[in-house]
Design an enzyme around this catalytic site. Structure first.
Site, short mmCIF file in Angstrom:
data_model
loop_
_atom_site.label_atom_id
_atom_site.label_comp_id
_atom_site.label_asym_id
_atom_site.label_seq_id
_atom_site.Cartn_x
_atom_site.Cartn_y
_atom_site.Cartn_z
N PRO A 42 20.38 39.39 -23.13
CA PRO A 42 21.09 40.70 -22.96
C PRO A 42 22.01 41.56 -21.35
O PRO A 42 21.45 42.36 -20.42
CB PRO A 42 20.54 42.21 -23.67
CG PRO A 42 19.04 41.66 -23.11
CD PRO A 42 18.42 39.63 -22.71
N MET A 43 23.36 41.87 -22.03
CA MET A 43 23.88 42.10 -20.61
C MET A 43 24.74 43.66 -21.16
O MET A 43 26.16 43.32 -21.47
CB MET A 43 24.60 41.79 -19.84
CG MET A 43 23.82 41.01 -19.32
SD MET A 43 24.82 39.38 -17.87
CE MET A 43 25.53 40.74 -16.26
N ALA A 44 24.63 45.22 -21.08
CA ALA A 44 25.12 45.77 -20.95
C ALA A 44 26.73 45.99 -20.94
O ALA A 44 27.15 45.57 -19.57
CB ALA A 44 24.78 47.48 -20.31
N GLN B 204 18.68 44.00 -28.51
CA GLN B 204 18.02 44.65 -27.79
C GLN B 204 18.44 46.50 -28.89
O GLN B 204 19.72 46.68 -28.31
CB GLN B 204 18.76 44.35 -26.79
CG GLN B 204 17.24 45.21 -25.77
CD GLN B 204 17.26 45.04 -24.84
OE1 GLN B 204 18.25 45.72 -23.73
NE2 GLN B 204 16.47 44.02 -23.80
N CYS C 146 15.30 48.93 -18.74
CA CYS C 146 16.62 49.10 -18.20
C CYS C 146 16.13 50.73 -17.09
O CYS C 146 15.61 51.56 -17.60
CB CYS C 146 17.22 50.32 -19.76
SG CYS C 146 19.21 50.81 -18.72
N LYS D 172 11.41 43.69 -23.44
CA LYS D 172 11.72 43.31 -21.72
C LYS D 172 11.33 44.47 -21.29
O LYS D 172 11.83 45.25 -21.18
CB LYS D 172 13.16 42.55 -21.74
CG LYS D 172 13.74 42.39 -20.92
CD LYS D 172 15.58 41.97 -21.36
CE LYS D 172 15.87 41.29 -19.72
NZ LYS D 172 16.47 42.27 -18.92
N GLY E 192 15.78 36.96 -14.23
CA GLY E 192 16.22 37.10 -13.02
C GLY E 192 16.33 36.30 -11.20
O GLY E 192 15.79 35.15 -11.49
#
Ligand SMILES: Cc1cc2nc3c(=O)[nH]c(=O)nc-3n(C[C@H](O)[C@H](O)[C@H](O)COP(=O)(O)O)c2cc1C
Length: 326
Positions: free
Chosen positions: A23-25, A77, A107, A146, A208
């Site tokens: 997931p990436m905002a 998410q 986050c 996460k 990562g």
């Protein structure tokens, strides 16, 4: 070592490969998810979505819940610090099509942490467990979390919380082994991820610095159930076929074709807002040898979608020396 294209399960969800898009905002929109899927990403995730925004019917927030029929399997998410609101948000995600709900306890961004959500939950384990229990009880799909390694170097909060979360019914844990204080700096310490994977009675997904097949393979070797690519997929959606199949870097024309399709789908989905969204990708597609420096610069300054598409239409396939070694 299990192969990247071998099956495994997260709770009741059967997956046919061990390679995911993180997931990436601001990044993992529907067109982006479609782009990485074309190259072999398995489970994909929405951007993190505010549980409050969902529960209070915020129009913009609800747009994040849209997903196409061909987008499965997909994880949604959510983030928040209130168990009842998180449970309601998770229900809405399932109604919108979620095959899995992931809770963000990773986050580190101030705006999120100061509300008690995201990585702040590492320092509030009782609240974190209460949220996990409430979400698990609310939805029929698997619930994952996460996590980061901790708030600060050496505090071990991620590992300690992971165990309690699994006891609370969480089906898998995704570990990004940087601390919240590190933000995105330094290196991900995957000795922590592998130690967790071999001790936790649930699948552990590694996130990562997964930049290629060798890194991914060493994590599957180390006991992780799957790996998740994040920044390395920006401007390089084909990284998934390189990891999954050991495929070579696609030809310049194929890379440019993918970029054009991604842009076309983004414009269709976002309209004029596509111009701003796409800006984050131009330097990435330049460094992957898909467009040249001059084109990237002009795209950066393009003010509408017509200009973006015209610039791309006139760009020929491009390939730098360095791109051949990606
Ligand atoms: C721009 C950006 C947005 C991100 N947004 C999210 C997010 O919404 N939810 C989340 O769990 N992680 C988010 N992350 C973290 C990534 O999912 C991933 O765990 C992290 O970048 C480490 O992987 P990498 O080193 O492969 O980039 C984000 C990272 C970046 C760079």
């Amino acid at each position: 070592m299990p192969a990247f294209d071998s099956a495994f399960a997260i709770g009741s969800l059967q997956l046919d490969r061990r390679l995911m898009m993180a997931p990436m905002a601001g990044v993992t929109t529907t067109p982006f998810r479609q782009s990485v899927r074309r190259w072999g990403a398995g489970l994909v995730f929405t951007e993190m979505v505010s549980s409050h925004g969902i529960a209070y019917g915020n129009r913009r927030t609800l747009e994040y819940l849209a997903c196409g029929a061909e987008e499965h399997p997909i994880g949604y998410q959510i983030f928040g610090a209130d168990a009842a609101i998180m449970a309601r948000a998770a229900e809405a995600c399932v109604a919108a099509g979620a095959d899995l709900v992931d809770i963000n306890m990773a986050c580190p961004v101030r705006k999120v942490v100061k509300t008690g959500a995201g990585a702040a939950l590492l320092g509030a384990p009782d609240t974190a467990v209460a949220i996990a229990r409430a979400v698990v009880a609310a939805v029929p799909v698997p619930v994952t979390v996460k996590l980061r390694a901790g708030l600060r170097q050496g505090d071990g909060l991620g590992r300690l919380l992971a165990r309690r979360l699994v006891d609370a019914g969480i089906a898998a844990v995704c570990m990004h082994p940087r601390t919240a204080a590190q933000l995105y700096r330094g290196v991900a310490d995957h000795s922590l991820t592998c130690a967790l994977a071999t001790s936790l009675p649930a699948p552990v997904i590694a996130s990562g610095d997964i930049v290629g097949r060798d890194v991914g393979a060493s994590l599957l070797d180390g006991g992780c159930a799957a790996v998740m690519v994040a920044r390395a997929a920006l401007g390089r959606p084909w990284i998934f076929s390189q990891i999954l199949l050991g495929a070579p870097l696609p030809e310049p024309a194929a890379r440019l074709k993918e970029l054009n399709l991604f842009v076309e789908e983004t414009v269709k989905a976002m309209g004029p807002r596509a111009v701003g969204y796409l800006r984050q990708f131009w330097s990435r597609f330049r460094s992957s040898g898909t467009i040249d420096r001059g084109t990237a610069r002009e795209l950066m300054h393009a003010s509408d979608t017509t200009a973006v598409q015209a610039l791309l239409a006139s760009a020929g396939p491009f390939c730098t020396e360095s791109a051949l070694h990606l």
